[in-house]
Design a protein around this motif. Structure first.
Motif, mmCIF file in Angstrom:
data_model
loop_
_atom_site.group_PDB
_atom_site.id
_atom_site.type_symbol
_atom_site.label_atom_id
_atom_site.label_comp_id
_atom_site.label_asym_id
_atom_site.label_seq_id
_atom_site.Cartn_x
_atom_site.Cartn_y
_atom_site.Cartn_z
ATOM 1 N N MET A 1 0.003 2.199 8.252
ATOM 2 C CA MET A 1 1.237 1.141 7.728
ATOM 3 C C MET A 1 0.500 0.506 7.015
ATOM 4 O O MET A 1 0.734 -0.279 6.218
ATOM 5 C CB MET A 1 2.061 0.542 8.792
ATOM 6 C CG MET A 1 2.991 -0.483 8.292
ATOM 7 S SD MET A 1 3.663 -1.210 9.551
ATOM 8 C CE MET A 1 4.811 0.411 10.288
ATOM 9 N N ALA A 2 -0.601 -0.387 7.177
ATOM 10 C CA ALA A 2 -1.766 -1.290 6.767
ATOM 11 C C ALA A 2 -2.341 -0.843 5.346
ATOM 12 O O ALA A 2 -2.072 -1.457 4.035
ATOM 13 C CB ALA A 2 -3.150 -1.797 6.947
ATOM 14 N N ASP A 3 -2.852 0.925 5.110
ATOM 15 C CA ASP A 3 -2.814 1.292 3.510
ATOM 16 C C ASP A 3 -1.456 1.190 3.110
ATOM 17 O O ASP A 3 -1.836 0.904 1.856
ATOM 18 C CB ASP A 3 -3.194 2.447 4.391
ATOM 19 C CG ASP A 3 -4.622 3.103 5.054
ATOM 20 O OD1 ASP A 3 -5.160 2.335 4.887
ATOM 21 O OD2 ASP A 3 -5.224 4.269 5.728
ATOM 22 N N VAL A 4 -0.395 1.491 3.357
ATOM 23 C CA VAL A 4 0.484 1.403 2.831
ATOM 24 C C VAL A 4 0.632 0.365 2.410
ATOM 25 O O VAL A 4 1.393 0.331 0.901
ATOM 26 C CB VAL A 4 1.904 2.317 3.570
ATOM 27 C CG1 VAL A 4 3.098 1.373 2.966
ATOM 28 C CG2 VAL A 4 1.792 3.208 3.717
ATOM 29 N N ALA A 5 0.280 -0.644 3.273
ATOM 30 C CA ALA A 5 1.149 -2.426 2.917
ATOM 31 C C ALA A 5 0.124 -3.482 1.801
ATOM 32 O O ALA A 5 0.179 -3.559 1.014
ATOM 33 C CB ALA A 5 0.561 -3.559 4.035
ATOM 34 N N ARG A 6 -1.104 -1.600 1.816
ATOM 35 C CA ARG A 6 -2.431 -2.380 0.485
ATOM 36 C C ARG A 6 -1.880 -1.483 -0.502
ATOM 37 O O ARG A 6 -2.407 -2.734 -2.029
ATOM 38 C CB ARG A 6 -3.954 -1.749 1.360
ATOM 39 C CG ARG A 6 -5.018 -1.972 0.298
ATOM 40 C CD ARG A 6 -6.294 -2.127 0.749
ATOM 41 N NE ARG A 6 -6.472 -2.345 2.333
ATOM 42 C CZ ARG A 6 -5.613 -1.166 3.419
ATOM 43 N NH1 ARG A 6 -6.115 0.071 3.344
ATOM 44 N NH2 ARG A 6 -6.635 -1.712 4.861
ATOM 45 N N LEU A 7 -1.323 -0.460 -0.413
ATOM 46 C CA LEU A 7 -1.444 -0.163 -2.033
ATOM 47 C C LEU A 7 -0.260 -1.201 -2.059
ATOM 48 O O LEU A 7 0.482 -0.437 -3.356
ATOM 49 C CB LEU A 7 -0.880 1.076 -1.774
ATOM 50 C CG LEU A 7 -0.912 2.129 -2.897
ATOM 51 C CD1 LEU A 7 -2.213 2.020 -3.569
ATOM 52 C CD2 LEU A 7 -0.839 3.669 -2.316
ATOM 53 N N ALA A 8 1.060 -1.244 -1.998
ATOM 54 C CA ALA A 8 2.236 -1.632 -2.037
ATOM 55 C C ALA A 8 1.987 -3.227 -2.691
ATOM 56 O O ALA A 8 3.006 -3.693 -3.062
ATOM 57 C CB ALA A 8 3.532 -1.462 -1.070
ATOM 58 N N GLY A 9 0.761 -3.683 -1.815
ATOM 59 C CA GLY A 9 0.739 -4.843 -2.442
ATOM 60 C C GLY A 9 1.074 -5.838 -1.670
ATOM 61 O O GLY A 9 2.059 -7.071 -1.674
ATOM 62 N N ALA A 36 4.210 3.819 -2.105
ATOM 63 C CA ALA A 36 2.793 3.882 -1.088
ATOM 64 C C ALA A 36 3.624 4.531 0.030
ATOM 65 O O ALA A 36 1.956 5.959 0.282
ATOM 66 C CB ALA A 36 3.155 2.633 -1.126
ATOM 67 N N ILE A 37 4.698 4.880 0.423
ATOM 68 C CA ILE A 37 4.290 6.300 1.373
ATOM 69 C C ILE A 37 4.862 6.965 1.143
ATOM 70 O O ILE A 37 3.525 8.183 1.611
ATOM 71 C CB ILE A 37 5.831 5.485 1.897
ATOM 72 C CG1 ILE A 37 6.085 4.492 3.006
ATOM 73 C CG2 ILE A 37 6.114 6.792 3.132
ATOM 74 C CD1 ILE A 37 6.959 3.830 3.143
ATOM 75 N N THR A 38 5.070 7.680 -0.272
ATOM 76 C CA THR A 38 5.096 9.047 -1.117
ATOM 77 C C THR A 38 4.105 9.705 -1.193
ATOM 78 O O THR A 38 2.980 10.505 -0.678
ATOM 79 C CB THR A 38 6.104 8.763 -1.522
ATOM 80 O OG1 THR A 38 7.625 8.641 -1.492
ATOM 81 C CG2 THR A 38 6.017 10.587 -2.378
ATOM 82 N N ARG A 39 2.335 8.679 -1.837
ATOM 83 C CA ARG A 39 0.971 8.338 -2.487
ATOM 84 C C ARG A 39 0.214 8.637 -1.267
ATOM 85 O O ARG A 39 -0.608 9.729 -1.282
ATOM 86 C CB ARG A 39 1.085 7.041 -2.979
ATOM 87 C CG ARG A 39 1.678 7.316 -4.112
ATOM 88 C CD ARG A 39 1.405 6.179 -5.293
ATOM 89 N NE ARG A 39 0.210 5.936 -5.521
ATOM 90 C CZ ARG A 39 0.014 4.402 -6.069
ATOM 91 N NH1 ARG A 39 0.630 3.874 -6.373
ATOM 92 N NH2 ARG A 39 -1.539 4.381 -6.697
ATOM 93 N N THR A 40 0.480 8.322 0.091
ATOM 94 C CA THR A 40 -0.199 8.108 1.420
ATOM 95 C C THR A 40 0.332 9.091 2.299
ATOM 96 O O THR A 40 -0.764 9.575 2.988
ATOM 97 C CB THR A 40 -0.447 6.677 2.142
ATOM 98 O OG1 THR A 40 0.999 6.501 2.512
ATOM 99 C CG2 THR A 40 -0.919 5.572 1.584
ATOM 100 N N GLY A 41 1.156 9.477 2.114
ATOM 101 C CA GLY A 41 1.818 10.688 2.683
ATOM 102 C C GLY A 41 2.212 10.364 4.732
ATOM 103 O O GLY A 41 2.299 10.608 5.615
ATOM 104 N N TYR A 42 2.895 9.147 4.666
ATOM 105 C CA TYR A 42 2.333 7.972 5.887
ATOM 106 C C TYR A 42 3.407 8.837 6.458
ATOM 107 O O TYR A 42 4.946 8.788 5.927
ATOM 108 C CB TYR A 42 2.498 6.407 5.506
ATOM 109 C CG TYR A 42 2.595 5.444 6.794
ATOM 110 C CD1 TYR A 42 2.369 5.291 8.054
ATOM 111 C CD2 TYR A 42 4.523 5.521 7.133
ATOM 112 C CE1 TYR A 42 2.555 4.780 9.155
ATOM 113 C CE2 TYR A 42 4.308 4.474 8.348
ATOM 114 C CZ TYR A 42 3.966 4.347 8.952
ATOM 115 O OH TYR A 42 4.396 3.485 9.873
#
Length: 327
Positions: A1-9, A36-42
């Motif tokens: 979730m932190a990765d998604v948040a970082r990528l989405a700003g 960002a969810i799609t790009r990370t596969g979260y």
């Protein structure tokens, strides 16, 4: 979730709100998070979420699945209703045996399901219902009624079977047989009561055959009862599995329906109008029963259900075809 948040700003709480719909988020922000969810596969951690919410968003269904197509239809309908409400369905087979029923309920409870839908065996020594009551697990009984004060939904059985029996009596049949299901089930006793009431009111000769809710058991019982010269001229069958056994028995004896034996049945299998003649049958509204059962348990979980338990009947439909002997 932190990765998604970082990528989405955005911050992690915003990602959570988008995923769970817990707060309104602007459309550009929502699109950025979804991208960002799609790009990370979260994917969300379901276990972590269930621990945080004290809810697994799962419902358990304990029922008999093997050898009876009726319950397969019921599972399909319940799963659809549960999924539409955001719940996952977990299955456990009771085999209509009190020991297996208790094991199934324990298994579902261990999986921390939010509530349990149970088609009870209702044997005198069954311990599943006391277990559910003791542990205060939200429960809805379906397809069969029992004594405990919990929500219950089932088809109407007695009047429907009385209608089938009366129909044969109206056609002039005086010697009737009823192929009964497994002893101890409320559906069996209710359908038998409908048959016996009409037999007594009309002064008919009625014989009850133990079909055990199984194809093979019903076949053996019907073969024995219809082998003699003074065989019944009409038969009412208590469920779809036993209808198959009854048809096999009549064929083995060289008897045809309705020429030799008029036949009507409770349950309306999907092939009922494909055989010749088509089966005169009672058709259960399985989707309506499933939808109502899921609604009941969701209301209990949400705290919106009435304090007193509910017992509701879903009316079935009479499907008139040719196996009864009518044109």
């Amino acid at each position: 979730m932190a990765d998604v948040a970082r990528l989405a700003g955005v911050n992690a709480s915003t990602v959570s709100h988008v995923l769970n719909g817990t707060r309104t988020v602007s459309e550009p922000t929502r699109e950025a998070v979804l991208s960002a969810i799609t790009r990370t596969g979260y994917r969300q951690n379901t276990l972590a979420r269930s621990l945080a919410r004290s809810s697994t968003t799962t419902l358990g269904l304990a029922s008999r699945f093997v050898s009876n197509p009726h319950f397969a239809d019921l599972v399909t309908s319940i799963e659809g209703s549960a999924r539409a409400a955001g719940y996952t369905l977990v299955l456990a087979d009771t085999h209509d045996d009190p020991v297996e029923e208790l094991r199934a309920v324990h298994e579902l409870a261990d999986r921390r399901v939010d509530g349990i839908l149970l088609a009870p065996s209702v044997h005198a020594d069954a311990e599943a219902l006391p277990f559910l009551a003791t542990h205060r697990i939200p429960t809805v009984l379906l397809d069969r009624f029992a004594d405990p004060e919990v929500d219950q939904v089932a088809p109407e059985n007695t009047e429907a079977t009385a209608l089938l029996t009366s129909h044969l009596a109206d056609l002039g049949h005086r010697r009737l047989a009823f192929v009964a299901g497994l002893a101890g089930l409320s559906s069996t006793s209710e359908r038998l009561a409908g048959f016996q009431r009409v037999v007594e009111e009309r002064g008919l000769s009625g014989v009850v055959l133990d079909g055990g809710s199984e194809t093979d058991v019903a076949e053996a019982a019907v073969r024995e009862a219809f082998a003699g010269a003074q065989r019944p001229t009409g038969v009412v069958v208590g469920n779809n599995s036993m209808t198959v056994g009854t048809l096999r028995a009549l064929r083995a004896l060289g008897l045809r329906s309705p020429r030799d034996v008029a036949l009507v049945c409770y349950d309306d299998p999907e092939w009922a109008d494909l055989v010749e003649p088509g089966l005169t049958a009672i058709h259960q509204d399985v989707p309506a029963m499933a939808t109502r059962a899921v609604t009941m348990i969701l209301e209990r979980l949400a705290g919106t259900a009435p304090e007193t338990s509910r017992r509701e009947r879903i009316p079935p439909t009479f499907r008139h075809r040719g196996s009864c002997g009518c044109p």
